[in-house]
Design an enzyme around this catalytic site. Sequence first.
Site, PDB file in Angstrom:
ATOM      1  N   GLU A  50      -6.904   4.627   7.968  1.00  0.00           N
ATOM      2  CA  GLU A  50      -6.743   6.060   7.641  1.00  0.00           C
ATOM      3  C   GLU A  50      -8.019   6.617   7.010  1.00  0.00           C
ATOM      4  OE1 GLU A  50      -3.052   5.476   5.546  1.00  0.00           O
ATOM      5  OE2 GLU A  50      -2.147   4.922   7.449  1.00  0.00           O
ATOM      6  N   SER A  75       3.590  -2.003  10.285  1.00  0.00           N
ATOM      7  CA  SER A  75       5.047  -2.003  10.458  1.00  0.00           C
ATOM      8  C   SER A  75       5.702  -3.345  10.111  1.00  0.00           C
ATOM      9  CB  SER A  75       5.416  -1.573  11.886  1.00  0.00           C
ATOM     10  OG  SER A  75       4.937  -0.273  12.142  1.00  0.00           O
ATOM     11  N   GLU A  98      -5.173  -4.947  10.595  1.00  0.00           N
ATOM     12  CA  GLU A  98      -4.147  -3.919  10.802  1.00  0.00           C
ATOM     13  C   GLU A  98      -4.440  -3.191  12.111  1.00  0.00           C
ATOM     14  OE1 GLU A  98      -2.230  -2.592   6.913  1.00  0.00           O
ATOM     15  OE2 GLU A  98      -4.117  -1.526   6.983  1.00  0.00           O
ATOM     16  N   ASN A 151       0.860  -1.189   0.000  1.00  0.00           N
ATOM     17  CA  ASN A 151       0.000   0.000   0.000  1.00  0.00           C
ATOM     18  C   ASN A 151       0.893   1.235   0.000  1.00  0.00           C
ATOM     19  OD1 ASN A 151      -1.777   2.068   0.490  1.00  0.00           O
ATOM     20  ND2 ASN A 151      -2.414   1.363   2.522  1.00  0.00           N
ATOM     21  N   LYS A 187       0.081   4.278  -0.251  1.00  0.00           N
ATOM     22  CA  LYS A 187      -0.564   5.463   0.347  1.00  0.00           C
ATOM     23  C   LYS A 187      -0.334   6.688  -0.561  1.00  0.00           C
ATOM     24  CE  LYS A 187      -0.270   3.235   4.804  1.00  0.00           C
ATOM     25  NZ  LYS A 187      -0.180   3.312   6.251  1.00  0.00           N
ATOM     26  N   HIS A 213      -9.641   1.044   5.142  1.00  0.00           N
ATOM     27  CA  HIS A 213      -8.335   1.246   5.791  1.00  0.00           C
ATOM     28  C   HIS A 213      -8.504   2.195   6.977  1.00  0.00           C
ATOM     29  CE1 HIS A 213      -4.203   2.450   6.499  1.00  0.00           C
ATOM     30  NE2 HIS A 213      -3.845   1.360   5.830  1.00  0.00           N
ATOM     31  N   GLY A 238       2.517   2.433  10.827  1.00  0.00           N
ATOM     32  CA  GLY A 238       3.440   3.558  10.676  1.00  0.00           C
ATOM     33  C   GLY A 238       4.150   3.955  11.957  1.00  0.00           C
TER      34      GLY A 238
HETATM   35  P1  13P Z   1       3.079   0.494   7.692  1.00  0.00           P
HETATM   36  O1  13P Z   1       3.618  -0.799   7.133  1.00  0.00           O
HETATM   37  O2  13P Z   1       3.807   1.707   7.201  1.00  0.00           O
HETATM   38  O3  13P Z   1       2.944   0.429   9.184  1.00  0.00           O
HETATM   39  O4  13P Z   1       1.584   0.648   7.130  1.00  0.00           O
HETATM   40  C1  13P Z   1       0.690  -0.397   7.253  1.00  0.00           C
HETATM   41  C2  13P Z   1      -0.527  -0.076   6.470  1.00  0.00           C
HETATM   42  O5  13P Z   1      -1.294   0.799   6.828  1.00  0.00           O
HETATM   43  C3  13P Z   1      -0.755  -0.817   5.229  1.00  0.00           C
HETATM   44  O6  13P Z   1      -2.038  -0.596   4.738  1.00  0.00           O
END
Ligand code: 13P
Length: 253
Positions: free
Chosen positions: A97, A212, A167, A9, A11, A95, A173
Amino acid sequence: MRKPLIAGNWKMHGRRSTVRSLIEAIKQEAKHFQHVDMAVFPSFVHLPEVEALLSNTPIAWGAQNLYLGENGAFTGEVSGPMLADYGCRYVLIGHSERRTIFQENLELIALKFQAAQAAGLKPILCIGETLAERQSQQTEEKIAIQLESVITKAGINAFHQAIIAYEPVWAIGTGLTATPEQAQDVHAFIRQIFMQHNHEIGSTMPILYGGSVKPDNAEGLFAMPDIDGALVGGASLEAKSFLGICEKISFVC
Ligand code: 13P
C-alpha cells in the site's frame, strides 16, 4: 530453528476504545502462545495506548511506516527515534500500500530500511508481485528486484536484523489467498536469494506470509517449511481471528 511470528497490521483502523478492548483480549490469551512471537502494528496515534497496555507482556508492537532521519522539517512524518521512544521493536517497510498508493520507490524503501535499523528497530521488509506480474511469469523477477535493491544499499549483513514478509498484492484484502504451495515456492525462492549471499542469513531469516490469512487457511500455510509466520491484516482486527491464527501455528511447530 526459526521462532514463528504472527504480526497484526491494523492499517488505518481503530479508535482508542477498540484498541484497548482488542489488546486486552489478546493479552489475556498470550500465555497460551509461548512458542510464537506476537506483535501488533497500530496507527501512529495509538502507539502510546498500545505501549501502556503491552509493556511487560510478551507481545511486541511496531509501526507501519517511518520517515528518514531523526528530526527535521518534514511535516506530517514520524522518525525512527520517535518510534523507538514509544517502545516499538519493529517497523513495516515497503508495504504494497505504501509502494502503490504513496508511490514509494525502491530507493526510498531501501533508505527507510536503513533508517529503521539506525534507530534500533527491526524492519519487516514487505515484498510481493501484482496479479499481472504473476500472470506473466514475472513473480521471481519482481521479488528479486525488490530484495536486491535493499541488499545493494544496506549490505547483506544488515539482514541479520531483519524479517521478510511475502505479500502477493493480489491476495491482500481480497479474500484470495495464495495456496500453501504457491506461497512456499516464493518463500523458498526468497530464502535461496539470501543463501546465495550468506548461508547463515538465508537459513535463519524469518519469512512471513501475508494476504488474506485467516484461521481456516493458516494451518496449511504454516505447514510449509519456509513459512515462518504471518503478517495479518483484516483478521488481526478481531481478537478471536488473530488468536485463531496464532493457535494454528502453535500446532505445527
Ligand atoms: P489482509 O490480511 O487483510 O489481506 O492484509 C494483508 C496485509 O496487507 C498485511 O500487511
